[in-house]
Design a protein around this motif. Structure first.
Motif, PDB file in Angstrom:
ATOM      1  N   VAL A  50       0.835  -1.206   0.000  1.00 15.15           N
ATOM      2  CA  VAL A  50       0.000   0.000   0.000  1.00 15.15           C
ATOM      3  C   VAL A  50       0.871   1.257   0.000  1.00 15.15           C
ATOM      4  O   VAL A  50       0.582   2.222  -0.709  1.00 15.15           O
ATOM      5  CB  VAL A  50      -0.958   0.006   1.211  1.00 15.15           C
ATOM      6  CG1 VAL A  50      -1.675   1.351   1.337  1.00 15.15           C
ATOM      7  CG2 VAL A  50      -1.981  -1.126   1.106  1.00 15.15           C
ATOM      8  N   GLY A  76      -2.464   4.804 -10.644  1.00 19.82           N
ATOM      9  CA  GLY A  76      -3.865   4.848 -10.239  1.00 19.82           C
ATOM     10  C   GLY A  76      -4.325   3.671  -9.401  1.00 19.82           C
ATOM     11  O   GLY A  76      -5.478   3.636  -8.978  1.00 19.82           O
ATOM     12  N   LYS A  78      -5.282   1.666  -6.341  1.00 22.67           N
ATOM     13  CA  LYS A  78      -5.659   2.041  -4.976  1.00 22.67           C
ATOM     14  C   LYS A  78      -6.009   0.773  -4.214  1.00 22.67           C
ATOM     15  O   LYS A  78      -6.892   0.025  -4.616  1.00 22.67           O
ATOM     16  CB  LYS A  78      -6.852   2.994  -4.999  1.00 22.67           C
ATOM     17  CG  LYS A  78      -7.294   3.410  -3.608  1.00 22.67           C
ATOM     18  CD  LYS A  78      -8.279   4.554  -3.669  1.00 22.67           C
ATOM     19  CE  LYS A  78      -8.826   4.924  -2.321  1.00 22.67           C
ATOM     20  NZ  LYS A  78      -7.860   5.339  -1.346  1.00 22.67           N
ATOM     21  N   TRP A  79      -5.292   0.537  -3.134  1.00 25.94           N
ATOM     22  CA  TRP A  79      -5.589  -0.603  -2.264  1.00 25.94           C
ATOM     23  C   TRP A  79      -6.744  -0.219  -1.355  1.00 25.94           C
ATOM     24  O   TRP A  79      -6.753   0.859  -0.765  1.00 25.94           O
ATOM     25  CB  TRP A  79      -4.355  -0.986  -1.455  1.00 25.94           C
ATOM     26  CG  TRP A  79      -3.280  -1.581  -2.318  1.00 25.94           C
ATOM     27  CD1 TRP A  79      -2.183  -0.945  -2.805  1.00 25.94           C
ATOM     28  CD2 TRP A  79      -3.243  -2.902  -2.813  1.00 25.94           C
ATOM     29  NE1 TRP A  79      -1.452  -1.810  -3.576  1.00 25.94           N
ATOM     30  CE2 TRP A  79      -2.085  -3.028  -3.595  1.00 25.94           C
ATOM     31  CE3 TRP A  79      -4.074  -4.020  -2.672  1.00 25.94           C
ATOM     32  CZ2 TRP A  79      -1.722  -4.205  -4.236  1.00 25.94           C
ATOM     33  CZ3 TRP A  79      -3.715  -5.192  -3.301  1.00 25.94           C
ATOM     34  CH2 TRP A  79      -2.555  -5.281  -4.074  1.00 25.94           C
ATOM     35  N   LEU A  80      -7.727  -1.101  -1.216  1.00 24.99           N
ATOM     36  CA  LEU A  80      -8.961  -0.787  -0.489  1.00 24.99           C
ATOM     37  C   LEU A  80      -9.095  -1.495   0.844  1.00 24.99           C
ATOM     38  O   LEU A  80      -9.884  -1.071   1.678  1.00 24.99           O
ATOM     39  CB  LEU A  80     -10.176  -1.129  -1.359  1.00 24.99           C
ATOM     40  CG  LEU A  80     -10.240  -0.411  -2.707  1.00 24.99           C
ATOM     41  CD1 LEU A  80     -11.406  -0.944  -3.518  1.00 24.99           C
ATOM     42  CD2 LEU A  80     -10.339   1.089  -2.502  1.00 24.99           C
ATOM     43  N   SER A 103      -8.518  -4.162  -4.251  1.00 21.91           N
ATOM     44  CA  SER A 103      -7.936  -2.973  -4.865  1.00 21.91           C
ATOM     45  C   SER A 103      -8.854  -2.473  -5.971  1.00 21.91           C
ATOM     46  O   SER A 103      -9.815  -3.147  -6.360  1.00 21.91           O
ATOM     47  CB  SER A 103      -6.543  -3.281  -5.434  1.00 21.91           C
ATOM     48  OG  SER A 103      -6.630  -4.240  -6.468  1.00 21.91           O
ATOM     49  N   LYS A 104      -8.522  -1.282  -6.459  1.00 18.24           N
ATOM     50  CA  LYS A 104      -9.280  -0.693  -7.559  1.00 18.24           C
ATOM     51  C   LYS A 104      -8.284  -0.095  -8.535  1.00 18.24           C
ATOM     52  O   LYS A 104      -7.313   0.550  -8.129  1.00 18.24           O
ATOM     53  CB  LYS A 104     -10.220   0.387  -7.028  1.00 18.24           C
ATOM     54  CG  LYS A 104     -11.259   0.837  -8.007  1.00 18.24           C
ATOM     55  CD  LYS A 104     -12.276   1.736  -7.304  1.00 18.24           C
ATOM     56  CE  LYS A 104     -13.514   1.878  -8.152  1.00 18.24           C
ATOM     57  NZ  LYS A 104     -14.538   2.679  -7.472  1.00 18.24           N
TER      58      LYS A 104
END
Length: 137
Positions: A50, A76, A78-80, A103-104
């Motif tokens: 992250v 871009g 993004k770890w969620l 992630s996204k």
């Protein structure tokens, strides 16, 4: 510590503790690389991904399976969040941790579901390898 890391923020691993007293202590300082068990090492590796601490990820990867380098994260990404589903000792020197990391990227959600194997050598835990439940090959 990597530039931009707020040591007082909540740790990315999801335990709800400040980063400094959670995974941050394994990333830097006197306890660097000294996660006490496989679940703590797995959480610290997730936090390192992250935060972009790829040197930590490589340092905690067993030399027998460690890649020479990690691919850079796609722009871009993004770890969620992280969900540790189960963990357990296989024997005194081996452990496993099943987790799902979300992630996204480019507006699309992704899940990494892995059962990771860890080995204890010279008092240090290392990530060895992982399998992906439900996938053949």
């Amino acid at each position: 510590m990597k530039s931009g890391v707020n040591v007082d923020q909540l740790c990315p691993c999801g335990l709800g503790k400040p980063y400094r007293s959670c995974c941050g202590r394994w990333h830097e300082g006197p306890a660097r690389l000294q996660a006490p068990d496989a679940p703590a090492l797995m959480r610290s590796r997730y936090s390192a991904y992250v935060l972009g601490l790829h040197d930590y990820v490589l340092a905690t990867w067993h030399p027998s399976t460690r890649p020479a380098a990690l691919d850079p994260d796609p722009p871009g990404l993004k770890w969620l969040g992280l969900e540790v589903r189960r963990s357990g000792l296989i024997d005194a020197g081996h452990s496993s941790v099943e987790f799902v990391a979300r992630s996204k990227l480019a507006g699309r959600a992704h899940r990494l579901h892995e059962i990771s194997r860890f080995v204890l050598e010279d008092g240090r835990w290392y990530y060895l390898d992982g399998t992906f439940p439900g996938q053949s090959g």
